[in-house]
Design a protein around this motif. Structure first.
Motif, mmCIF file in Angstrom:
data_model
loop_
_atom_site.group_PDB
_atom_site.id
_atom_site.type_symbol
_atom_site.label_atom_id
_atom_site.label_comp_id
_atom_site.label_asym_id
_atom_site.label_seq_id
_atom_site.Cartn_x
_atom_site.Cartn_y
_atom_site.Cartn_z
ATOM 1 N N ARG A 95 -45.122 -75.738 -51.483
ATOM 2 C CA ARG A 95 -45.449 -74.529 -52.245
ATOM 3 C C ARG A 95 -44.640 -74.487 -53.542
ATOM 4 N N HIS A 96 -43.343 -74.854 -53.433
ATOM 5 C CA HIS A 96 -42.493 -74.845 -54.638
ATOM 6 C C HIS A 96 -42.748 -76.062 -55.515
ATOM 7 N N ALA A 97 -43.117 -77.155 -54.893
ATOM 8 C CA ALA A 97 -43.259 -78.425 -55.632
ATOM 9 C C ALA A 97 -44.517 -79.141 -55.140
ATOM 10 N N PRO A 98 -45.690 -78.675 -55.579
ATOM 11 C CA PRO A 98 -46.954 -79.202 -55.052
ATOM 12 C C PRO A 98 -47.201 -80.674 -55.361
ATOM 13 N N PHE A 99 -46.393 -81.247 -56.271
ATOM 14 C CA PHE A 99 -46.557 -82.667 -56.621
ATOM 15 C C PHE A 99 -45.846 -83.593 -55.646
ATOM 16 N N VAL A 100 -45.147 -83.031 -54.652
ATOM 17 C CA VAL A 100 -44.476 -83.859 -53.636
ATOM 18 C C VAL A 100 -45.534 -84.437 -52.695
ATOM 19 N N ASP A 101 -45.393 -85.719 -52.312
ATOM 20 C CA ASP A 101 -46.397 -86.384 -51.481
ATOM 21 C C ASP A 101 -46.043 -86.422 -50.004
ATOM 22 N N LEU A 102 -44.746 -86.483 -49.697
ATOM 23 C CA LEU A 102 -44.392 -86.544 -48.276
ATOM 24 C C LEU A 102 -43.090 -85.810 -48.000
ATOM 25 N N VAL A 103 -43.055 -85.190 -46.827
ATOM 26 C CA VAL A 103 -41.882 -84.442 -46.370
ATOM 27 C C VAL A 103 -41.607 -84.942 -44.954
ATOM 28 N N ILE A 104 -40.394 -85.504 -44.737
ATOM 29 C CA ILE A 104 -40.098 -86.081 -43.417
ATOM 30 C C ILE A 104 -38.746 -85.596 -42.910
ATOM 31 N N GLY A 105 -38.735 -84.950 -41.749
ATOM 32 C CA GLY A 105 -37.478 -84.507 -41.138
ATOM 33 C C GLY A 105 -36.691 -85.691 -40.598
#
Ligand code: SAH
Ligand code: SF4
Ligand code: F3S
Length: 446
Positions: A95-105
């Motif tokens: 939502r804050h950075a819509p250009f991010v492609d992947l988020v991994i915990g």
């Protein structure tokens, strides 16, 4: 095939993230990626992030804003957020950075290869979080590949997660439950690192001395020390972080007796007054901590003890803060990492009504820093004239004409030497002068 692709990893968190970045790099290199020093040249940029306090989170969001420009200039570049903040924020990052492609915990990092394969198939951003389920597989990949030529120190993660529930802390929520890696897997990794030139390893875990607790009584940190000591070419073993409740006589005696295990305990006290320690759910009193510290110092000659401490925890009145300062003045830590309390969502302390106003927290911090700086400087000054075993890290950053390294007790040493010692060599250094950061001195006559 992904052969020919490039990657760049930035680390914005603690040593855990350094170890995780190495694991991610290992996986990427086995897919044919090569590392580049400049994110502008990378096909994949990963940020290893931290959420233990609020400030680092802001820094990551502003860094993402900068990286967006590289992405715009390099079509096809993928941008990923890994680490603790990825777990905490999840989809919010998009939502804050819509250009991010992947988020991994952190507990999903082992899936990186599959995630990249999925990403290649679609333009939709992927979010992989969750701290339950399987621990990282103990893959037998070539760990030495990530270790750059000439690297002499490495971090090795031996425990994932944490089973404590300190009232201020978000780490258990983002790193999951305590789980120990098998000793053979750890020894295997260390052996590969040593083969690649590493001389010193730091074993990592949130309460590292509890190692093995979840796996019955078959092994513990002392048996791991013994196993690693046998590795030829390995000069030094360090370990962090040490929860005071986990320090036993068996461990103290092992640190005193084992030549490759270094005489340094990073053992955070967190607060110097009992009502705060109770509210933090730390499980010990100042008196118990002081007794333990006394035992460590009495039994391990030359040991250094460092600590973390939080200033401005809810309920910390002026009088309580004064008591804390008196405690720290009495205990005389070699060094303290001092943090202004930062309320973390979902932690019990964050919703307490008796929060300390931010300006008060900051003012108290200044007094604490002054006190600790005076103590640290007095301790290093008292070391003048003594001789230390130092692992040489190379020319000093402060002064390239001198050399830098660390003593067994982790004190930084900068020294002069007529004939330059090699990186990774063990030398004797005479301390001549104490500073806030450590000691300056000269190479001892051989
Ligand atoms: N497992 C380690 C600490 C990991 S977090 C231990 O128990 O010692 C590193 C340090 O960050 C902690 O020791 C603590 O001092 C600090 N910290 C954690 N949560 C914090 C918060 N909400 N605000 C300020 N400092 C915090
Ligand atoms: Fe956080 Fe406490 Fe666990 Fe350390 S021991 S990671 S401070 S909950
Ligand atoms: Fe380390 Fe920060 Fe995570 S301190 S464990 S990177 S929240």
């Amino acid at each position: 095939m992904t052969a020919g692709k490039t990657y760049h990893i930035e680390i914005w968190g603690c040593q855990m993230n350094v170890a995780d970045a190495a694991a991610a790099a290992r996986r990427l290199e086995s897919l044919g990626y090569t590392e580049v020093p400049d994110p502008a040249d990378a096909d994949l940029v990963l940020l290893e992030t931290c959420c233990v306090r609020e400030k680092p989170e802001h820094k990551v969001y502003s860094r993402l804003g900068e990286l967006r420009r590289f992405k715009e200039a390099r079509p096809g570049m993928k941008l990923g957020v890994c680490g603790c903040m990825a777990e905490k924020e999840g989809r919010t990052i998009l939502r804050h950075a819509p250009f991010v492609d992947l988020v991994i915990g952190p507990r999903r990092l082992a899936r990186l290869p599959e995630i990249l394969a999925e990403l290649a198939e679609s333009d939709e951003p992927l979010v992989e979080t969750g701290v339950d389920g399987e621990p990282e597989p103990e893959d037998a990949q070539d760990f030495s590949r990530y270790t750059r030529a000439g690297e002499i120190k490495a971090f090795v993660n031996i425990i994932e997660g944490c089973n404590y529930r300190c009232a201020y802390c978000i780490v258990p929520a983002v790193r999951g439950a305590f789980s120990s890696r098998a000793p053979d897997a750890v020894a295997d990794e260390v052996r590969r690192l040593v083969d690649a030139g590493v001389r010193e390893v730091t074993l990592l875990g949130q309460s590292v001395l509890a190692y093995g607790r979840d796996r019955g009584k078959a092994f513990d940190i002392v048996t791991l020390f013994a196993q690693l000591q046998e590795i030829e070419g390995l000069a030094r073993i360090r370990f962090t972080t040490n929860h005071p409740l986990e320090v036993t006589d068996r461990i103290i005696d092992a640190v005193a007796a084992m030549p490759k295990v270094m005489e340094h305990f990073h053992m955070p006290i967190q607060a110097g007054e009992d009502s705060l320690l109770t509210a933090m759910k730390r499980g010990y009193t100042v008196a118990r901590y002081a007794e333990l510290l006394g035992r460590i110092r009495a039994r391990i000659p030359g040991v250094s003890v460092t600590s973390d401490v939080i200033v401005g925890f809810p309920g910390e009145t002026d009088a309580i803060f004064e008591t804390c300062l008196e405690t720290y003045a009495r205990l005389r830590f070699d060094q303290q990492f001092m943090f202004v309390y930062s309320p973390r969502p979902g932690t019990p302390a964050a919703t307490r009504p008796d929060q300390v106003p931010p300006a008060v927290r900051v003012a108290r911090m200044q007094r604490l820093v002054e006190l600790q700086n005076a103590i640290s400087t007095a301790i290093t000054a008292a070391a003048a004239g003594q001789t230390f075993d130092v692992l040489v890290e190379g020319p000093s950053e402060r002064d390239p004409a001198r050399y830098a390294g660390r003593a067994r007790n982790d004190k930084a040493m900068v020294f002069t030497a007529e004939q330059g010692p090699r990186r990774g060599e063990l030398v004797r250094v005479v301390a001549e002068q104490g500073h806030l950061w450590g000691c300056s001195g000269r190479l001892a006559a051989r």
